[in-house]
Design a protein around this motif. Structure first.
Motif, mmCIF file in Angstrom:
data_model
loop_
_atom_site.group_PDB
_atom_site.id
_atom_site.type_symbol
_atom_site.label_atom_id
_atom_site.label_comp_id
_atom_site.label_asym_id
_atom_site.label_seq_id
_atom_site.Cartn_x
_atom_site.Cartn_y
_atom_site.Cartn_z
ATOM 1 N N ILE A 129 0.850 -1.186 0.000
ATOM 2 C CA ILE A 129 0.000 0.000 0.000
ATOM 3 C C ILE A 129 0.885 1.236 0.000
ATOM 4 O O ILE A 129 1.908 1.276 0.679
ATOM 5 C CB ILE A 129 -0.900 0.015 1.241
ATOM 6 N N GLY A 130 0.467 2.272 -0.747
ATOM 7 C CA GLY A 130 1.196 3.528 -0.765
ATOM 8 C C GLY A 130 0.460 4.593 0.030
ATOM 9 O O GLY A 130 -0.750 4.772 -0.111
ATOM 10 N N LEU A 131 1.198 5.305 0.897
ATOM 11 C CA LEU A 131 0.632 6.368 1.727
ATOM 12 C C LEU A 131 1.445 7.645 1.558
ATOM 13 O O LEU A 131 2.599 7.602 1.129
ATOM 14 C CB LEU A 131 0.662 5.985 3.211
ATOM 15 N N SER A 132 0.854 8.759 1.904
ATOM 16 C CA SER A 132 1.600 10.009 2.023
ATOM 17 C C SER A 132 1.121 10.721 3.264
ATOM 18 O O SER A 132 -0.047 10.622 3.644
ATOM 19 C CB SER A 132 1.387 10.897 0.790
ATOM 20 N N ALA A 137 -3.394 13.736 7.382
ATOM 21 C CA ALA A 137 -3.056 12.315 7.478
ATOM 22 C C ALA A 137 -1.655 12.166 8.067
ATOM 23 O O ALA A 137 -0.690 11.873 7.353
ATOM 24 C CB ALA A 137 -3.122 11.661 6.095
ATOM 25 N N PRO A 138 -1.515 12.384 9.380
ATOM 26 C CA PRO A 138 -0.198 12.301 10.010
ATOM 27 C C PRO A 138 0.428 10.907 9.878
ATOM 28 O O PRO A 138 -0.279 9.902 9.857
ATOM 29 C CB PRO A 138 -0.491 12.628 11.482
ATOM 30 N N ARG A 139 1.723 10.879 9.784
ATOM 31 C CA ARG A 139 2.463 9.619 9.608
ATOM 32 C C ARG A 139 2.192 8.636 10.737
ATOM 33 O O ARG A 139 2.105 7.424 10.528
ATOM 34 C CB ARG A 139 3.971 9.922 9.534
ATOM 35 N N ASN A 184 6.666 12.666 3.905
ATOM 36 C CA ASN A 184 6.879 11.214 3.878
ATOM 37 C C ASN A 184 6.039 10.571 2.778
ATOM 38 O O ASN A 184 4.861 10.890 2.634
ATOM 39 C CB ASN A 184 6.474 10.571 5.206
ATOM 40 N N ILE A 185 6.648 9.693 2.020
ATOM 41 C CA ILE A 185 5.929 8.756 1.157
ATOM 42 C C ILE A 185 6.228 7.372 1.721
ATOM 43 O O ILE A 185 7.395 6.997 1.868
ATOM 44 C CB ILE A 185 6.364 8.858 -0.311
ATOM 45 N N ILE A 186 5.189 6.629 2.068
ATOM 46 C CA ILE A 186 5.358 5.381 2.813
ATOM 47 C C ILE A 186 4.735 4.227 2.039
ATOM 48 O O ILE A 186 3.664 4.363 1.459
ATOM 49 C CB ILE A 186 4.682 5.475 4.203
ATOM 50 N N PHE A 187 5.413 3.096 2.050
ATOM 51 C CA PHE A 187 4.871 1.876 1.461
ATOM 52 C C PHE A 187 4.795 0.809 2.548
ATOM 53 O O PHE A 187 5.769 0.531 3.234
ATOM 54 C CB PHE A 187 5.732 1.405 0.284
ATOM 55 N N VAL A 188 3.603 0.250 2.702
ATOM 56 C CA VAL A 188 3.333 -0.720 3.771
ATOM 57 C C VAL A 188 2.995 -2.066 3.154
ATOM 58 O O VAL A 188 2.084 -2.171 2.335
ATOM 59 C CB VAL A 188 2.155 -0.247 4.653
#
Length: 216
Positions: A129-132, A137-139, A184-188
């Motif tokens: 999943i990709g998040l920002s 939308a806090p990290r 932040n760009i986050i991948f889960v």
């Protein structure tokens, strides 16, 4: 782009005192094995130990309520970029919007058991999943709770990591109305997992122990 082509661009740019840019042609090294991206994503995300529940936009709220009841949620933290009437959920849990700085709600946050996060996209060939992160939308919302429930639109599933990065950047630029990118760009991939020197797997060290994806 080959090493020779890159070096040639640099040499030409130095001579002209300008920077030449050639668009990169990206080809994914991983092959899609299923007939469509959704099926590919579901298989790979399940292999990454996330629990997927399929529904539609019309049944998303009901599916979310059933999931919260299933995990016996007590306190539920949610990001304010989620466009759902969460106040219509019927259960014993308490809804907490993530609207304050962690410095002002630190003790409260670490006692919350569940969070709800809107995913920006998903990568089919990796099952992630990709998040920002942004002010809505806090990290920390995807890290701090024992269980995290991600809301994912089927039409936001892309084939590879390159396309996902472009999709997240485009989302944030449209959201901000400018060229500002998220901090932040986050991948889960799924539940947080790590292993010690004895190869004992431990869940929840770097994030949630349990990950749900509501795919609609």
């Amino acid at each position: 782009m080959s090493k020779e082509a890159i070096l040639k661009n640099i040499r030409d740019s130095l001579q002209q005192n300008t920077i030449n840019y050639t668009p990169i042609s990206y080809q994914s090294p991983m092959k899609i094995t299923q007939s469509n991206l959704i099926e590919e994503y579901k298989i790979n995300q399940t292999n990454n130990k996330a629990i997927i529940k399929e529904c539609t936009l019309d049944t998303l709220l009901t599916t979310l309520q059933d999931t919260l009841k299933e995990i016996k949620a007590k306190e539920v933290l949610y990001n304010t970029d989620i466009k759902l009437p969460l106040e219509n959920l019927q259960s014993d849990f308490r809804l907490i919007p993530y609207t304050k700085s962690i410095d002002t709600m630190r003790e409260q946050c670490f006692g919350i058991d569940t969070s709800i996060v809107k995913a920006r996209c998903a990568v089919a060939n990796l099952g992630i999943i990709g998040l920002s992160s942004n002010t809505n939308a806090p990290r920390l919302s995807s890290l701090i709770t024992n269980t995290c429930i991600y809301l994912l639109e089927k039409n936001s599933i892309v084939e590879n990591l390159y396309e996902a990065t472009i999709a997240i950047k485009t989302y944030e630029k449209n959201r901000s109305g400018g060229e500002i990118l998220p901090s932040n760009i986050i991948f889960v991939a799924g539940p947080s997992r790590t292993a010690d020197i004895e190869l004992q797997t431990v869940f929840g060290v770097h994030g949630s122990r349990v990950t749900y994806v509501l795919l609609y």
